[in-house]
Design a protein around this motif. Sequence first.
Motif, PDB file in Angstrom:
ATOM      1  N   LEU A   1      -3.517  13.094  -6.063  1.00 15.65           N
ATOM      2  CA  LEU A   1      -4.669  12.228  -5.892  1.00 15.65           C
ATOM      3  C   LEU A   1      -4.359  11.128  -4.871  1.00 15.65           C
ATOM      4  CD1 LEU A   1      -7.202  12.705  -7.571  1.00 15.65           C
ATOM      5  CD2 LEU A   1      -6.627  10.686  -8.917  1.00 15.65           C
ATOM      6  N   ARG A   2      -3.166  10.567  -5.017  1.00 17.23           N
ATOM      7  CA  ARG A   2      -2.766   9.526  -4.074  1.00 17.23           C
ATOM      8  C   ARG A   2      -2.677  10.097  -2.661  1.00 17.23           C
ATOM      9  NH1 ARG A   2       2.099   7.868  -5.846  1.00 17.23           N
ATOM     10  NH2 ARG A   2       1.439   5.996  -6.917  1.00 17.23           N
ATOM     11  N   ALA A   3      -2.089  11.281  -2.561  1.00 16.66           N
ATOM     12  CA  ALA A   3      -1.928  11.905  -1.247  1.00 16.66           C
ATOM     13  C   ALA A   3      -3.286  12.154  -0.599  1.00 16.66           C
ATOM     14  CB  ALA A   3      -1.148  13.202  -1.377  1.00 16.66           C
ATOM     15  N   GLN A   4      -4.250  12.531  -1.423  1.00 14.70           N
ATOM     16  CA  GLN A   4      -5.598  12.761  -0.902  1.00 14.70           C
ATOM     17  C   GLN A   4      -6.165  11.480  -0.330  1.00 14.70           C
ATOM     18  OE1 GLN A   4      -8.179  14.390  -3.900  1.00 14.70           O
ATOM     19  NE2 GLN A   4      -7.333  16.437  -3.527  1.00 14.70           N
ATOM     20  N   ARG A   5      -5.975  10.413  -1.123  1.00 15.97           N
ATOM     21  CA  ARG A   5      -6.482   9.113  -0.705  1.00 15.97           C
ATOM     22  C   ARG A   5      -5.843   8.674   0.603  1.00 15.97           C
ATOM     23  NH1 ARG A   5      -6.218   4.162  -4.966  1.00 15.97           N
ATOM     24  NH2 ARG A   5      -7.029   2.550  -3.619  1.00 15.97           N
ATOM     25  N   LEU A   6      -4.588   9.053   0.774  1.00 18.07           N
ATOM     26  CA  LEU A   6      -3.855   8.649   1.978  1.00 18.07           C
ATOM     27  C   LEU A   6      -4.111   9.603   3.137  1.00 18.07           C
ATOM     28  CD1 LEU A   6      -0.440   7.827   0.296  1.00 18.07           C
ATOM     29  CD2 LEU A   6      -2.176   6.213   1.009  1.00 18.07           C
TER      30      LEU A   6
ATOM     31  N   MET B   1      -2.034  -3.548   2.780  1.00 14.09           N
ATOM     32  CA  MET B   1      -2.522  -2.526   1.855  1.00 14.09           C
ATOM     33  C   MET B   1      -4.033  -2.398   2.018  1.00 14.09           C
ATOM     34  SD  MET B   1      -1.747  -0.307  -0.458  1.00 14.09           S
ATOM     35  CE  MET B   1      -0.407  -0.480  -1.615  1.00 14.09           C
ATOM     36  N   SER B   2      -4.470  -1.213   2.370  1.00 16.75           N
ATOM     37  CA  SER B   2      -5.903  -0.989   2.521  1.00 16.75           C
ATOM     38  C   SER B   2      -6.331   0.071   1.520  1.00 16.75           C
ATOM     39  CB  SER B   2      -6.208  -0.523   3.940  1.00 16.75           C
ATOM     40  OG  SER B   2      -5.744   0.798   4.101  1.00 16.75           O
ATOM     41  N   ASP B   3      -7.592   0.458   1.574  1.00 17.85           N
ATOM     42  CA  ASP B   3      -8.018   1.497   0.635  1.00 17.85           C
ATOM     43  C   ASP B   3      -7.529   2.870   1.053  1.00 17.85           C
ATOM     44  OD1 ASP B   3      -9.550   1.484   2.851  1.00 17.85           O
ATOM     45  OD2 ASP B   3     -11.462   1.842   1.839  1.00 17.85           O
ATOM     46  N   LYS B   4      -6.950   2.964   2.255  1.00 18.48           N
ATOM     47  CA  LYS B   4      -6.366   4.240   2.679  1.00 18.48           C
ATOM     48  C   LYS B   4      -4.869   4.110   2.840  1.00 18.48           C
ATOM     49  CE  LYS B   4     -10.323   6.409   4.886  1.00 18.48           C
ATOM     50  NZ  LYS B   4     -11.264   5.282   4.663  1.00 18.48           N
ATOM     51  N   GLY B   5      -4.262   3.302   1.968  1.00 15.80           N
ATOM     52  CA  GLY B   5      -2.817   3.172   1.993  1.00 15.80           C
ATOM     53  C   GLY B   5      -2.337   2.019   2.846  1.00 15.80           C
ATOM     54  N   LEU B   6      -1.056   2.068   3.206  1.00 22.27           N
ATOM     55  CA  LEU B   6      -0.463   0.963   3.931  1.00 22.27           C
ATOM     56  C   LEU B   6      -0.681   1.124   5.425  1.00 22.27           C
ATOM     57  CD1 LEU B   6       2.724   0.954   1.787  1.00 22.27           C
ATOM     58  CD2 LEU B   6       1.221  -1.011   2.024  1.00 22.27           C
TER      59      LEU B   6
ATOM     60  N   PRO C   1       6.560  -3.559  -9.830  1.00 25.13           N
ATOM     61  CA  PRO C   1       5.676  -2.427 -10.086  1.00 25.13           C
ATOM     62  C   PRO C   1       4.309  -2.680  -9.441  1.00 25.13           C
ATOM     63  CG  PRO C   1       6.736  -3.143 -12.113  1.00 25.13           C
ATOM     64  CD  PRO C   1       7.073  -4.160 -11.062  1.00 25.13           C
ATOM     65  N   GLY C   2       3.750  -1.669  -8.830  1.00 26.25           N
ATOM     66  CA  GLY C   2       2.406  -1.789  -8.262  1.00 26.25           C
ATOM     67  C   GLY C   2       2.361  -2.387  -6.872  1.00 26.25           C
ATOM     68  N   ILE C   3       3.507  -2.659  -6.282  1.00 25.91           N
ATOM     69  CA  ILE C   3       3.511  -3.312  -4.978  1.00 25.91           C
ATOM     70  C   ILE C   3       3.209  -2.301  -3.870  1.00 25.91           C
ATOM     71  CG2 ILE C   3       5.963  -3.034  -4.371  1.00 25.91           C
ATOM     72  CD1 ILE C   3       4.158  -6.360  -4.272  1.00 25.91           C
ATOM     73  N   GLY C   4       3.482  -1.030  -4.120  1.00 27.81           N
ATOM     74  CA  GLY C   4       3.160  -0.018  -3.111  1.00 27.81           C
ATOM     75  C   GLY C   4       4.332   0.847  -2.672  1.00 27.81           C
ATOM     76  N   LYS C   5       5.381   0.897  -3.486  1.00 31.10           N
ATOM     77  CA  LYS C   5       6.561   1.691  -3.108  1.00 31.10           C
ATOM     78  C   LYS C   5       6.222   3.168  -3.011  1.00 31.10           C
ATOM     79  CE  LYS C   5       8.803   0.190  -6.740  1.00 31.10           C
ATOM     80  NZ  LYS C   5       7.768  -0.710  -7.254  1.00 31.10           N
TER      81      LYS C   5
HETATM   82  P1  TYD Z   1       1.981   2.190  -5.834  1.00 30.37           P
HETATM   83  O1  TYD Z   1       2.427   2.789  -4.572  1.00 30.37           O
HETATM   84  O2  TYD Z   1       1.664   3.111  -6.953  1.00 30.37           O
HETATM   85  O3  TYD Z   1       2.994   1.085  -6.338  1.00 30.37           O
HETATM   86  P2  TYD Z   1       4.484   1.227  -6.919  1.00 30.37           P
HETATM   87  O4  TYD Z   1       4.919   2.615  -6.668  1.00 30.37           O
HETATM   88  O5  TYD Z   1       5.266   0.196  -6.154  1.00 30.37           O
HETATM   89  O6  TYD Z   1       4.427   0.891  -8.347  1.00 30.37           O
HETATM   90  O7  TYD Z   1       0.702   1.308  -5.441  1.00 30.37           O
HETATM   91  C1  TYD Z   1      -0.042   0.777  -6.391  1.00 30.37           C
HETATM   92  C2  TYD Z   1      -1.133  -0.122  -5.894  1.00 30.37           C
HETATM   93  O8  TYD Z   1      -1.558   0.113  -4.592  1.00 30.37           O
HETATM   94  C3  TYD Z   1      -2.303   0.083  -6.785  1.00 30.37           C
HETATM   95  O9  TYD Z   1      -2.621  -1.155  -7.355  1.00 30.37           O
HETATM   96  C4  TYD Z   1      -3.368   0.617  -5.928  1.00 30.37           C
HETATM   97  C5  TYD Z   1      -2.970   0.200  -4.553  1.00 30.37           C
HETATM   98  N1  TYD Z   1      -3.387   1.161  -3.533  1.00 30.37           N
HETATM   99  C6  TYD Z   1      -4.311   0.791  -2.583  1.00 30.37           C
HETATM  100  O10 TYD Z   1      -4.818  -0.338  -2.568  1.00 30.37           O
HETATM  101  N2  TYD Z   1      -4.685   1.687  -1.603  1.00 30.37           N
HETATM  102  C7  TYD Z   1      -4.172   2.937  -1.563  1.00 30.37           C
HETATM  103  O11 TYD Z   1      -4.538   3.714  -0.666  1.00 30.37           O
HETATM  104  C8  TYD Z   1      -3.224   3.324  -2.562  1.00 30.37           C
HETATM  105  C9  TYD Z   1      -2.631   4.699  -2.567  1.00 30.37           C
HETATM  106  C10 TYD Z   1      -2.853   2.410  -3.527  1.00 30.37           C
END
Ligand code: TYD
Length: 467
Positions: free
Chosen positions: A136-141, A270-275, A100-104
Amino acid sequence: MAKSRIQFICQNCGTVHQRWAGKCDSCGEWNTLVEEGTAGGIGSGPAQARNARKGRAVALTTLSGDIEDAPRIASGIGELDRATGGGFVRGSALLIGGDPGIGKSTLLTQAAAALAQQGHRIIYVSGEEAVAQIRLRAQRLGAATSPVELAAETNVEDILATITEGKRPDLVILDSIQTLWTDLADSAPGTVTQVRASAQAMIRYAKSTGAAVVLVGHVTKEGQIAGPRVVEHMVDGVLYFEGEGGHHYRILRTVKNRFGPTDEIGVFEMSDKGLREVANPSELFLGERHAKSPGAAVFAGMEGTRPVLVEIQALVAPSPLGTPRRAVVGWDNARLSMVLAVLEAHCGVRFSQHDVYLNVAGGYRISEPAADLAVAAALVSSLTGLALPADCVYFGEISLSGAVRQVAHAQQRLKEAEKLGFGSAVLPLGSEEINGGIGAGAFRPTDLADLVARIAGSRRSDAQEHD
Ligand code: TYD
Ligand code: MG
């Protein structure tokens, strides 16, 4: 009567037990057996009897014939397409697992957005997050304007009714399989029975319509959540999304692929604008290298078709313990014991009074035996306190007799090293034809003792240099 029989199903591996037990016999996990009624359960005898209907004849067809569309849809995200073997395959189901939280969700949102931009119909069904969160995530990306169709839903029947409406989607993403539940099984969402039944329904949908289906699955090391492992053999492909806590990079690793190679990886950061794609992973795993520190050796490895350079770090320190400690991160424990044994038996290098720590830089994990030579070099370097040349790469397998054995792709490994500015190499004698470059002047030991002598010998030449 068999009708209301109770079964206990291991939530880790899916084994069915007739009696409750603290530990699953099959996978050895503790506290994973959960009671589930069989009445109504998918695949259980009584339920099938209850819902029995007369079979419908299906149309038989031939091997040759029209294939409707291009069988693959490439996302344009190079690292993702590499891991899937060229894109999502129509009519197939793919499982993407990871902690969980890895970025799927992030990865799949990016892929969905890219594909929708190309004009594909993409449906993203989230059972974990509300629509607002996904937006919100989509906006960030920076993907908010992409025409991805979105739903927050967990019931399989409702999802199927939704996605069969209108034009057939090209890709359906279900995030995550653990939140789905079907009316056909009466256990709680997240249990193995539900996960399996829901996955089955979605895979059937993929095969019958030709849409690609991606299932997201959470894996925890404790196997607390019903294992996507039970889904692994049902789907056509399995990718694992990995990363180490504290590191920003993520690796998408192919574990199973019915339509392509299984040894590929995709590397992201992983950056602040996604992967962000990392096209040259070596730069990542080499990290900051400090010349002249003992115990570090650069291994020229291969991941699938791609060379990856990674630093191997060893620390050998006198041990206060009767049985010295051996700790490995990123490599195989048994393999380390073997290299230590060969060094002791054939090269007279003793580690019995020393603790040995081995670490692969950047949290990377190596599975290739070709790393033996680099590990041995790092160990000897740390023990003797003599730094290895900073511009040298190592690869080669070590056999129990102490011989250094050839490994595949020598030329590619050397090319990558050259590209990154390395000036010398240590590799097995008799490797495939090496054309010029740093391979030409490389040191090529026939056995490990040669290498040990060379490293130990560097003390003398070093001293002469500095005199
Ligand atoms: P997420 O894709 O929600 O993980 P999963 O679906 O595998 O559970 O990603 C969660 C982590 O990624 C969260 O800790 C925040 C980080 N993140 C960033 O660092 N930058 C981003 O642009 C985004 C969207 C998430
Ligand atoms: Mg998620």
